[in-house]
Structures are given as C-alpha cells and as structure tokens.
Design an enzyme around this catalytic site. Structure first.
Site, PDB file in Angstrom:
ATOM      1  N   ASP A 234       0.809  -1.289  -0.025  1.00 31.82           N
ATOM      2  CA  ASP A 234      -0.036   0.018  -0.070  1.00 31.82           C
ATOM      3  C   ASP A 234       0.833   1.119   0.133  1.00 31.82           C
ATOM      4  O   ASP A 234       2.096   1.338   0.078  1.00 31.82           O
ATOM      5  CB  ASP A 234      -0.931  -0.053   1.141  1.00 31.82           C
ATOM      6  CG  ASP A 234      -0.121  -0.054   2.787  1.00 31.82           C
ATOM      7  OD1 ASP A 234       0.850  -0.660   2.687  1.00 31.82           O
ATOM      8  OD2 ASP A 234      -0.887   0.748   3.459  1.00 31.82           O
TER       9      ASP A 234
ATOM     10  N   GLU B  50       0.296  -1.204   5.785  1.00 30.12           N
ATOM     11  CA  GLU B  50       1.301  -0.780   6.547  1.00 30.12           C
ATOM     12  C   GLU B  50       1.044   0.677   6.780  1.00 30.12           C
ATOM     13  O   GLU B  50       1.275   0.946   8.076  1.00 30.12           O
ATOM     14  CB  GLU B  50       2.840  -1.187   5.855  1.00 30.12           C
ATOM     15  CG  GLU B  50       3.938  -0.805   6.660  1.00 30.12           C
ATOM     16  CD  GLU B  50       4.411   0.539   6.516  1.00 30.12           C
ATOM     17  OE1 GLU B  50       5.468   0.688   7.508  1.00 30.12           O
ATOM     18  OE2 GLU B  50       3.971   1.431   6.042  1.00 30.12           O
TER      19      GLU B  50
END
Length: 342
Positions: free
Chosen positions: A79, A140
């Site tokens: 991400d 994350e």
C-alpha cells in the site's frame, strides 16, 4: 551479482501506475502474485484484509532452496499513502519522480521491485541459496495493520530483511521506536456565545491549556511526542462543549515512552480540573520497538553481504515504525535496508 538496472526501473514504473491505496491493494496483489509464481514461488494469501475491510490479504510466498542454509525472509508493503492514485512517473536527470500532482510511491514500490529483481538475478546467475520467503503486506501505512494480522507461525524464516527505508543502499536500520497513541476528550458546557457565554465552559479553551503545558516535539534524542488532530465546535455562536485531541509519543526507550505518555495524560487531567470539567483519556499501544544487537546473525549477514559487493554499510536507528517492528515482536529478528538506488 549484477542487477539489470533498466529492468528494475521499468518494473518500478509499471507498478507505481497500479493504484494501491491502503485497503485497496487487490490490483497490485494480483500482479505480484503472477510475478512471484513465474519465479517459482508457491503463493498464498491470508485473510488479513478482513480486519480492515480491505479487498485482499497479505501475500506469503515460499521458494525452495538448500535446506542446510537458513531460510531468509524478505518483506515490503503493497500500500501507499495519498495522493497515491493515477501516478505518472517520469525520469529527470536520472531521478525517478512523479509529475508533481501525486506521490511517487517509492514507499514501498521500491521495496517490491528490489526484492523481485534480487531473486531474478540469483536465479539467472545460478547463485546457490537457502529457502526464501517473501511477504508482501497490506495496510502498512497508518498502523501496520497487515503485519499485525499476519500469522507468523506460517513462516519458517529465522532472519528477516525489510525493504522499506530511505538512505543509500548499504543503510541498515537496527533499531526502531515503540509507539503509543493517546486520545483525550474534554467535556465543557454549551451555551450561546452572544446571549449567555458566562454560563458555558469552552472545551477548546480547556484543551488549549493542556496543550500549552504539554511537552511536545523533540523531547530528547530518543523520544518525540505530538498532538496531530483537534476536533471541536459546531458553530461560532456556540460555546463548544467537547474538544477531542489525538496524539502519539514514540521512543527507543520504553521507559521514556511510558513517562512521556503519562505526562501528556496528567497535564490533560490538570487542565480539566482547573476548569472543573471532565476529561476522558485513552492510551493504546500502537506497536513495539526493536533493537537488534551488533552480534545478531541478521545484522552480521547484512553487513557481510554489503561489504561483499563493495558497499560500506552504515548502521542507524529509525524514528518511525514499520512492519519490521511487528515481525521482530513475533520472534523473527529483522532489520530494514535502505533503498535509494538511483
């Protein structure tokens, strides 16, 4: 070991153009699964996405190798932060950039492509290796949620390498902070600001007294603190009866972290007492810190590998958390490697 720089750059350019915001990593996960399977990995996807109502889970990939050698784990996250959609990468004077309207998403596409390219080179040059595990995590950014939901018992690795930090290649992060979050709600008393303001108690004013007496910013070489969100008020003619503060504290020293977060809470209580109002205070652990000793195999191997290709490894501490914080807590000693490769 010689990488194919053009291939590396082109893969980076390709992957950053796949939208992959937190919780919406499905498209890039599918592409990465295909790439890993083409390299001979068996790939599974866990159900971590369900914990954040995301559209996919963590990818866990395994490649056989010499069982006499230790299993190594390589990790990066899929991400990116906003504005991270519709990225248009370009190269100027040998430097990869966005077009200025978005981020570049080198955090952490650089980690993804570095892992893939390293494995390709090992295979192309027929370099002997032990078993390899690759984990590409979701979510994350903003809380390490993918790593927190990962079942580390499915991993066999004893040494972990996370490709997720700045600094030149050769940078090794061996230490990262612990972090706690704090939420403070001050309850004042509503009243009309023009008709009877003396009957109200301004919750924003209470919060401001707390903030002016709170130690924030750089506390010492190991510790920082911040209030990053303030929410209060509904209209200019209403004395606000509630003010919400959200903040954090971090430290490489857990005792210093505890002292700082308790200081923030105590200052808030005193401000509430001064105005005769109530304050609700909530403190949560966000992630644990880690400190890899110089004698650790994971650090020694990284240093030796760097020197073998002509680098001068530099060992540093980090001011932020990463998935490595979570995996270290599961018992897999891990360090973070620098990624500035252009």
């Amino acid at each position: 070991m010689q990488i194919d720089k053009d291939r590396l750059v082109q893969e980076f350019i390709s992957l950053v153009q796949i939208d992959s915001l937190t919780g919406k990593e499905r498209a890039i996960a599918d592409v990465l699964t295909q790439k890993l399977e083409k390299l001979g990995f068996s790939v599974t996807e866990d159900r971590a996405g369900e914990t954040i109502s995301g559209d996919c889970g963590n990818l866990i990939a395994k490649l056989d190798g010499d069982s006499e050698r230790p299993t190594l784990l390589f990790c990066a996250h899929m991400d990116r932060v906003s504005p991270g959609s519709n990225i248009k990468p370009q190269i100027e004077n040998g430097i990869l950039k966005s077009d200025g309207t978005t981020i570049l998403a080198a955090d952490d596409v650089a980690g993804l492509v570095t892992i893939l390219e390293g494995i390709r080179v090992v295979q192309e040059q027929k370099i002997s290796h032990g078993p390899i595990e690759v984990v590409f995590t979701i979510a994350e950014e903003g809380g390490l949620h993918g790593a927190k939901a990962l079942d580390a018992s499915c991993l066999e690795a004893k040494l972990g390498y996370f490709l997720d930090t700045g600094g030149p290649v050769g940078t090794i992060i061996h230490q990262a902070p612990y972090q706690k979050n704090i939420k403070i709600i001050f309850y004042g008393k509503a009243a009309h600001a023009g008709i009877n303001p003396e009957k109200g108690i301004n919750a924003i004013l209470v919060a401001s007294h707390a903030l002016t007496n709170m130690d924030l910013g750089r506390i010492d070489a190991e510790t920082t603190a911040n209030i990053g969100v303030i929410q209060a008020g509904t209209a200019t003619n209403v004395i606000p009866d509630q003010a919400d503060l959200k903040g954090e504290a971090r430290s490489l020293d857990p005792e210093k972290l505890q002292a700082q977060i308790l200081h923030m809470a105590e200052v808030s209580r005193k401000a509430a007492q001064k105005f005769g109002v109530k304050a609700d205070i909530e403190i949560k652990d966000n992630y644990p810190g880690f400190d890899i000793p110089s004698s650790s195999s994971v650090l020694e191997l990284a240093i030796r590998a760097g020197k073998s290709i002509g680098l001068s490894p530099e060992i540093h501490s980090a001011g932020g958390g990463s998935d490595a914080n979570i995996l270290n807590a599961t018992g897999i000693p891990s360090v973070i490697l620098g990624l500035n490769f252009m």
